[in-house]
Design an enzyme around this catalytic site. Structure first.
Site, PDB file in Angstrom:
ATOM      1  N   ILE A 175       5.677   2.338   6.148  1.00 34.40           N
ATOM      2  CA  ILE A 175       6.125   0.946   6.229  1.00 34.40           C
ATOM      3  C   ILE A 175       6.308   0.337   4.838  1.00 34.40           C
ATOM      4  O   ILE A 175       7.367  -0.255   4.552  1.00 34.40           O
ATOM      5  CB  ILE A 175       5.171   0.113   7.105  1.00 34.40           C
ATOM      6  CG1 ILE A 175       5.330   0.534   8.570  1.00 34.40           C
ATOM      7  CG2 ILE A 175       5.459  -1.382   6.951  1.00 34.40           C
ATOM      8  CD1 ILE A 175       4.422  -0.179   9.543  1.00 34.40           C
ATOM      9  N   ILE A 214      -4.184  -1.328  12.895  1.00 36.48           N
ATOM     10  CA  ILE A 214      -4.239  -0.435  14.048  1.00 36.48           C
ATOM     11  C   ILE A 214      -3.799  -1.171  15.309  1.00 36.48           C
ATOM     12  O   ILE A 214      -3.023  -0.652  16.103  1.00 36.48           O
ATOM     13  CB  ILE A 214      -5.659   0.144  14.205  1.00 36.48           C
ATOM     14  CG1 ILE A 214      -5.963   1.079  13.024  1.00 36.48           C
ATOM     15  CG2 ILE A 214      -5.812   0.881  15.534  1.00 36.48           C
ATOM     16  CD1 ILE A 214      -7.392   1.552  12.951  1.00 36.48           C
ATOM     17  N   GLY A 252      -8.458  -3.516   0.821  1.00 37.42           N
ATOM     18  CA  GLY A 252      -8.036  -4.750   0.160  1.00 37.42           C
ATOM     19  C   GLY A 252      -7.229  -5.671   1.048  1.00 37.42           C
ATOM     20  O   GLY A 252      -6.663  -6.656   0.555  1.00 37.42           O
ATOM     21  N   GLU A 308      -3.578  -3.531  -5.344  1.00 34.72           N
ATOM     22  CA  GLU A 308      -4.690  -2.629  -5.617  1.00 34.72           C
ATOM     23  C   GLU A 308      -4.206  -1.205  -5.742  1.00 34.72           C
ATOM     24  O   GLU A 308      -4.786  -0.387  -6.441  1.00 34.72           O
ATOM     25  CB  GLU A 308      -5.792  -2.736  -4.549  1.00 34.72           C
ATOM     26  CG  GLU A 308      -5.568  -1.965  -3.271  1.00 34.72           C
ATOM     27  CD  GLU A 308      -4.960  -2.804  -2.179  1.00 34.72           C
ATOM     28  OE1 GLU A 308      -5.291  -2.580  -1.008  1.00 34.72           O
ATOM     29  OE2 GLU A 308      -4.146  -3.702  -2.484  1.00 34.72           O
ATOM     30  N   GLY A 359       0.819  -1.197   0.000  1.00 33.47           N
ATOM     31  CA  GLY A 359       0.000   0.000   0.000  1.00 33.47           C
ATOM     32  C   GLY A 359       0.852   1.244   0.000  1.00 33.47           C
ATOM     33  O   GLY A 359       1.980   1.260  -0.478  1.00 33.47           O
ATOM     34  N   ILE A 360       0.299   2.303   0.566  1.00 33.52           N
ATOM     35  CA  ILE A 360       1.008   3.567   0.662  1.00 33.52           C
ATOM     36  C   ILE A 360       1.323   3.842   2.127  1.00 33.52           C
ATOM     37  O   ILE A 360       0.596   3.412   3.020  1.00 33.52           O
ATOM     38  CB  ILE A 360       0.160   4.713   0.071  1.00 33.52           C
ATOM     39  CG1 ILE A 360       0.973   6.011  -0.012  1.00 33.52           C
ATOM     40  CG2 ILE A 360      -1.116   4.916   0.862  1.00 33.52           C
ATOM     41  CD1 ILE A 360       0.253   7.122  -0.745  1.00 33.52           C
ATOM     42  N   GLY A 361       2.428   4.501   2.380  1.00 38.12           N
ATOM     43  CA  GLY A 361       2.776   4.827   3.756  1.00 38.12           C
ATOM     44  C   GLY A 361       4.223   4.518   4.062  1.00 38.12           C
ATOM     45  O   GLY A 361       4.969   4.002   3.226  1.00 38.12           O
TER      46      GLY A 361
END
Length: 480
Positions: free
Chosen positions: A263, A357, A380, A282, A259-261
């Site tokens: 990590i 989280i 996703g 995705e 994903g984005i971020g």
């Protein structure tokens, strides 16, 4: 003569089927047949070009109690949303429902003063509508990302208006949905009126992104740079997480979902010595560009879409958008295909890296809420966790990665999830949980063994209290 009558009859049927957009898709039990879908030009039809966003919304016929679909992520049509809000307030429309995934921008329509005019309904909650959701002025639909298009195919959501964001038409009349294909095609096929913001800054992408201008009912030329999200420098903890994953869980030839971020970016930064990596995700962001330029991402080992990066939507910086523009190395495909666990399972060494989280000592993963307060959505995560776990080559790696503590020092590994926290990924789906303190491998482990493994990757300051809480919950000390 009989043949001519048959052709005439078929022509009448075709015209009837294409009379409204609501009839563009015929649903069957096992598949969907596209009728006059957006890739097919409509003869002798041109969009109505307008000069302002307000004019576009007025021509679309905005009225009370309508449903409006809005394209999201980097392709959020910000100017059209501004015009929608202004026209809605000025004409005092009531109870207009806006259906969307994560949106960029200020989301003025979701402000308290506009609550009587508009109601946001998120398919994945973004930060700009999160307060409205938790205050009851907006709502959300818990749903797997790959199932969002079903909402339109099955008539659960029937948009009156779709607001989308496209590149200018090429010489053949084709625009591109650019950075966000996801659920857009399924929505526009079923929308009565399609309104497009046409922007020269939108990269032209391929795959399922093409839409012919004849399907646009109303079009506004408005050139603004796309929303940009630059990567933050990963913290020391995030760098360690990336190092653990890259060195121990990502093989050469693996197919990645990221994903984005911070990590994901930290993982990507540690993969510069890997070979023949692929991407089937995705979404993706700037981190993939450097690995492509270094020759680390080739997609040469992929079973499906060999030699191509596959994505469905993205958010990044201009560096990413420039890389995507007119680049056949990238295929942007609809999310009900990209995120289908059965498709994910076919990719070689499918390595899915997601965050959360909090996680409890048995491996339950909360990713969409902080207690009872909604934060994001299913997205996703489970699509790819499940798809990689059931990988056909037996080499899939479903990974949950998170810092061991919050910014305030509280443990993210808990004896039990916070009251009201939602389980996005069940304890039976989890394989690996990674923090800066190491890797907990959970598959095949008992409850006591899981608790032990997770406590070992918790922050040292919290391990003793976690052991005591585990004893109270399990009636025995966790064991390896």
């Amino acid at each position: 003569m009989a043949a001519l009558k048959q052709i005439t009859s078929l022509t009448k049927v075709f015209k009837a089927m294409t009379a409204t957009r609501a009839s563009r898709v015929l649903a069957s039990k096992n598949f969907y047949t596209y009728v006059n879908e957006p890739g097919m030009p409509i003869p002798d039809k041109e969009p109505c070009w307008v000069k302002t966003a307000e004019e576009a919304v007025q021509k679309a016929g905005l009225m009370s109690d309508q449903k409006v679909y809005v394209q999201g992520a980097a392709a959020t049509p910000l100017e059209l949303l501004r015009g929608l809000t202004q026209v809605g307030k000025g004409s005092d429309v009531r109870n207009v429902k806006l259906y969307h995934m994560h949106l960029e921008g200020e989301a003025i329509f979701a402000k308290p003063e506009n609550a009587k005019h508009f109601k946001s309904i998120s398919l994945f909650i973004g930060g700009n509508v999160r307060p409205a959701v938790n205050d009851g002025r907006a709502d959300c639909i818990p749903i797997f990302l790959h199932e969002i298009p079903k909402l339109f195919y099955e008539g659960i959501i029937k948009p009156d208006i779709a607001l989308i964001h496209v590149s200018p038409p090429d010489e053949m009349g084709y625009c591109s949905l650019g950075t966000s294909v996801d659920s857009v095609r399924s929505a526009v096929i079923h929308s009565k009126i399609i309104v497009a913001q046409v922007n020269k800054h939108m990269p032209r992408t391929f795959g399922d992104a093409l839409i012919h201008k004849s399907h646009l009912d109303i079009a506004l030329l408005h050139d603004d740079p796309l929303p940009s999200h630059g990567a933050k420098e990963p913290s020391k903890e995030e760098q360690l997480i990336g190092k653990h994953i890259a060195e121990n869980l990502v093989d050469d030839g693996a197919t990645l979902q990221l994903g984005i971020g911070s990590i994901p970016d930290a993982v990507l930064s540690q993969l510069k010595s890997h070979k023949d990596l692929g991407v089937h995700s995705e979404m993706f962001s700037d981190g993939v560009v450097d690995l492509v330029n270094l020759g680390c991402i080739t997609n040469s080992k992929k079973k499906l879409h060999q030699g191509r990066i596959v994505g469905s939507f993205c958010v990044g910086t201009q560096k990413l958008y420039s890389f995507m523009h007119d680049n056949p190395f990238i295929e942007m495909l609809r999310v009900d295909y990209v995120n289908d666990p059965r498709v994910v399972a076919q990719q070689p060494k499918m390595t899915a890296i997601n965050s959360c989280i909090e996680v409890d000592i048995t491996g339950q993963i909360c990713s969409d809420s902080i207690g009872t307060r909604m934060y994001s959505g299913f997205g996703g995560q489970l699509d790819f966790i499940f798809g990689s776990a059931m990988s056909e080559d037996g080499c899939g790696k479903p990974i949950i990665a998170l810092r061991s503590t919050t910014n305030k020092g509280a443990s993210k590994i808990q004896p039990v999830l916070n009251l009201g926290a939602g389980v996005v990924t069940s304890r039976a789906h989890v394989r690996y949980v990674v923090t800066e303190h190491g890797i907990a491998s959970l598959f095949g482990k008992t409850m006591q063994q899981r608790a032990h493994a997770l406590i070992q990757v918790a922050h040292p300051n919290h391990r003793e209290s976690l052991e005591k809480s585990a004893f109270e919950r399990l009636k025995v000390m966790p064991e390896p």
